[in-house]
Design an enzyme around this catalytic site. Structure first.
Site, PDB file in Angstrom:
ATOM      1  CE  LYS A 115       9.241 -90.493 -54.058  1.00 50.54           C
ATOM      2  NZ  LYS A 115      10.333 -91.277 -53.406  1.00 50.54           N
TER       3      LYS A 115
HETATM    4  C1  PLP Z   1      11.595 -90.829 -53.465  1.00 51.65           C
HETATM    5  C2  PLP Z   1      12.472 -91.335 -52.411  1.00 51.65           C
HETATM    6  C3  PLP Z   1      13.591 -90.628 -51.981  1.00 51.65           C
HETATM    7  C4  PLP Z   1      14.003 -89.323 -52.627  1.00 51.65           C
HETATM    8  O1  PLP Z   1      13.047 -88.300 -52.395  1.00 51.65           O
HETATM    9  P1  PLP Z   1      13.078 -86.998 -53.304  1.00 51.65           P
HETATM   10  O2  PLP Z   1      11.894 -86.218 -52.883  1.00 51.65           O
HETATM   11  O3  PLP Z   1      12.974 -87.474 -54.727  1.00 51.65           O
HETATM   12  O4  PLP Z   1      14.355 -86.322 -53.044  1.00 51.65           O
HETATM   13  C5  PLP Z   1      14.330 -91.139 -50.940  1.00 51.65           C
HETATM   14  N1  PLP Z   1      14.017 -92.320 -50.358  1.00 51.65           N
HETATM   15  C6  PLP Z   1      12.947 -93.031 -50.757  1.00 51.65           C
HETATM   16  C7  PLP Z   1      12.674 -94.332 -50.091  1.00 51.65           C
HETATM   17  C8  PLP Z   1      12.133 -92.568 -51.780  1.00 51.65           C
HETATM   18  O5  PLP Z   1      11.083 -93.283 -52.156  1.00 51.65           O
END
Ligand code: PLP
Length: 468
Positions: A115
């Site tokens: 993210k």
């Molecule tokens: C947020 C997250 C996901 C899922 O991503 P989305 O965009 O919500 O589908 C998968 N793995 C990790 C480690 C995350 O932080």
């Protein structure tokens, strides 16, 4: 011609990028999407020798979405700053596991999860836009673990922003909690809600639906419903294809709120040659149902080894649905209202057939997740986190028959989920210094019941802090 943004529910005003950035959710409850897909420039598709580094590629890919909101040179500079703090010079390096299977590491940012790649950009764009307007906002978001710390790192100490982050009490890992609660910045406010992630998300949605409250406190969002996040995530799909010369590649994406894989869809709509998306879920397999049968039925959220994917209703699926319904916002709104009321959704056969061509849903349970971490460690010495393992297991299961290259998106550093990894391989993954330091620091967090009025009172207090 500048890209404008329309709501997936067809009843909100059409906005420019700057407004969409600050608004998050649309006024009609929908999500903003570009009114058309810009085509990737030949420059963006030319790969690394022609283009320079990841930041150059990122600015080039994102530019059509923001054109008109910033001078190009300033935008390039913001993007460059966003990636300057990443621990790896390639930002999103790839390793080949053999047999055309690749792992793309998206966890080299400040909070060690994918993210950061979007939020380090989005935090800077927010700051820039607010300063230009002479305004301030209160960002409110719900996190299942990683979004919160990434959002906090993206906006801490920024002058025109307060941030309130809700997480489900006791349902995120200790490291995830400490990454948020040990941030000492005065503009950062953590809330532990007595409920699940979906409860947190519902509280945030309900608060945003109160137009008067939202206007009074200038509420804004940076969770994965914010278009700017999806936009920034399209870049690494382009990087995977162009820098490694992969043709007709598929991506296996460990999925929760559907933001990551939706960004891949955007890249494909922009002309990137992508074969399939493997939508990899844990035991919370509502998306697997959707992609295999065209129906969805909500059930309760089960805690798993991959908590950032412990989600039943994936907000960003709405953006895909909108397109599958030929961008008919009124129809999209109806289907979602019915889904909300009944807990079930069924798409028609034509739409299901269209989905079948470019998407697969795969469910991976905790036992297979653990076995995948153990197997990769045994065979290669590489250590992956449980979210990445869900993606890898799904990729392997989807591959017999198709031998094109497949990229698994590695979404978190294994040290963020050290307990689950240790249980699989018998050793604790090495802890990067940035994480190890958190253990001794004091935590700041407010615990609240799953109750909208209690939350509103708290948000009102936080939002008043900076404006005095
Ligand atoms: C947020 C997250 C996901 C899922 O991503 P989305 O965009 O919500 O589908 C998968 N793995 C990790 C480690 C995350 O932080």
């Amino acid at each position: 011609m500048t890209v404008k943004y329309v709501s997936t529910r067809g009843r909100a005003p059409i906005l420019d990028f700057g407004d969409v950035l600050l608004a998050g959710l649309a006024a009609d409850g929908g999500l903003y999407v570009p009114d058309r897909w810009p085509v990737l420039s030949t420059h963006a598709l030319s790969g690394s020798p022609g283009l320079g580094d990841y930041a150059d590629l990122a600015a080039e890919v994102m530019w059509p979405f923001v054109d008109g909101a910033y001078p190009r040179a300033r935008f390039d500079e913001l993007v460059r700053n966003a990636y300057a703090g990443f621990a790896h010079p390639d930002v999103a390096p790839m390793a080949e596991l053999g047999d055309g299977l690749w792992l793309m590491e998206l966890f080299h940012g400040p909070t060690l999860a994918f993210k950061d790649i979007a939020l380090q950009v989005v935090g800077r764009l927010f700051d820039e836009e607010l300063a230009r307007r002479g305004e301030r906002v209160t960002i409110v978001g719900a996190t299942s673990g990683d979004t919160g710390s990434a959002a906090i790192e993206a906006v801490r100490d920024r002058e025109n922003i307060e941030i309130v982050v809700l997480h489900p009490h006791g349902r995120i890992s200790e490291v995830q909690r400490r990454q948020m609660t040990t941030v000492g910045s005065a503009n950062v406010h953590n809330v532990a809600v007595e409920g699940t992630f979906d409860d947190c998300q519902d509280l945030v949605k309900a608060m945003f639906a109160d137009a008067a409250f939202r206007a009074r406190h200038r509420l804004s969002a940076v969770n994965s419903i914010n278009w700017a996040r999806v936009m920034a995530q399209t870049v690494y799909y382009v990087a995977a294809v162009t820098r490694y010369g992969l043709e007709q590649v598929s991506f296996s994406v460990p999925t929760g709120n559907f933001g990551n894989v939706l960004a891949g869809h955007a890249a494909r709509q922009m002309g990137l040659a992508i074969d399939r998306f493997i939508v990899a879920s844990n035991r919370n397999d509502i998306l697997t149902q959707f992609f295999t049968t065209g129906t969805m039925a909500v059930s309760e959220v089960h805690p798993t080894l991959s908590p950032s994917m412990d989600i039943q209703v994936s907000s960003n699926l709405e953006r895909l649905l909108f397109e599958l319904l030929d961008r008919n916002g009124i129809r999209t709104g109806q289907i979602l209202a019915d889904f909300r009321a009944t807990g079930e959704m069924q798409i028609d056969a034509r739409v299901a057939a269209e989905l079948d061509r470019g998407w697969s849903g795969v469910r991976v349970d905790d036992a297979e997740t653990t076995a995948t971490i153990a197997g990769l460690y045994r065979d290669t010495g590489m250590i992956i986190d449980p979210h990445t393992a869900v993606g890898l297991a799904a990729a392997r299961r989807s591959r017999p028959g198709s031998n094109g290259p497949m990229v698994v998106l590695a979404t978190a550093h294994p040290a963020k989920f050290g307990e689950a990894v240790e249980a699989a391989i018998g050793v604790r993954p090495p802890m990067p210094a940035a994480l190890a330091e958190l253990a001794g620091r004091p935590e700041r967090c407010e615990r609240l019941p799953n109750d909208l009025s209690a939350l509103k009172a708290h948000v009102a207090r936080c939002s008043a802090l900076g404006s005095g």
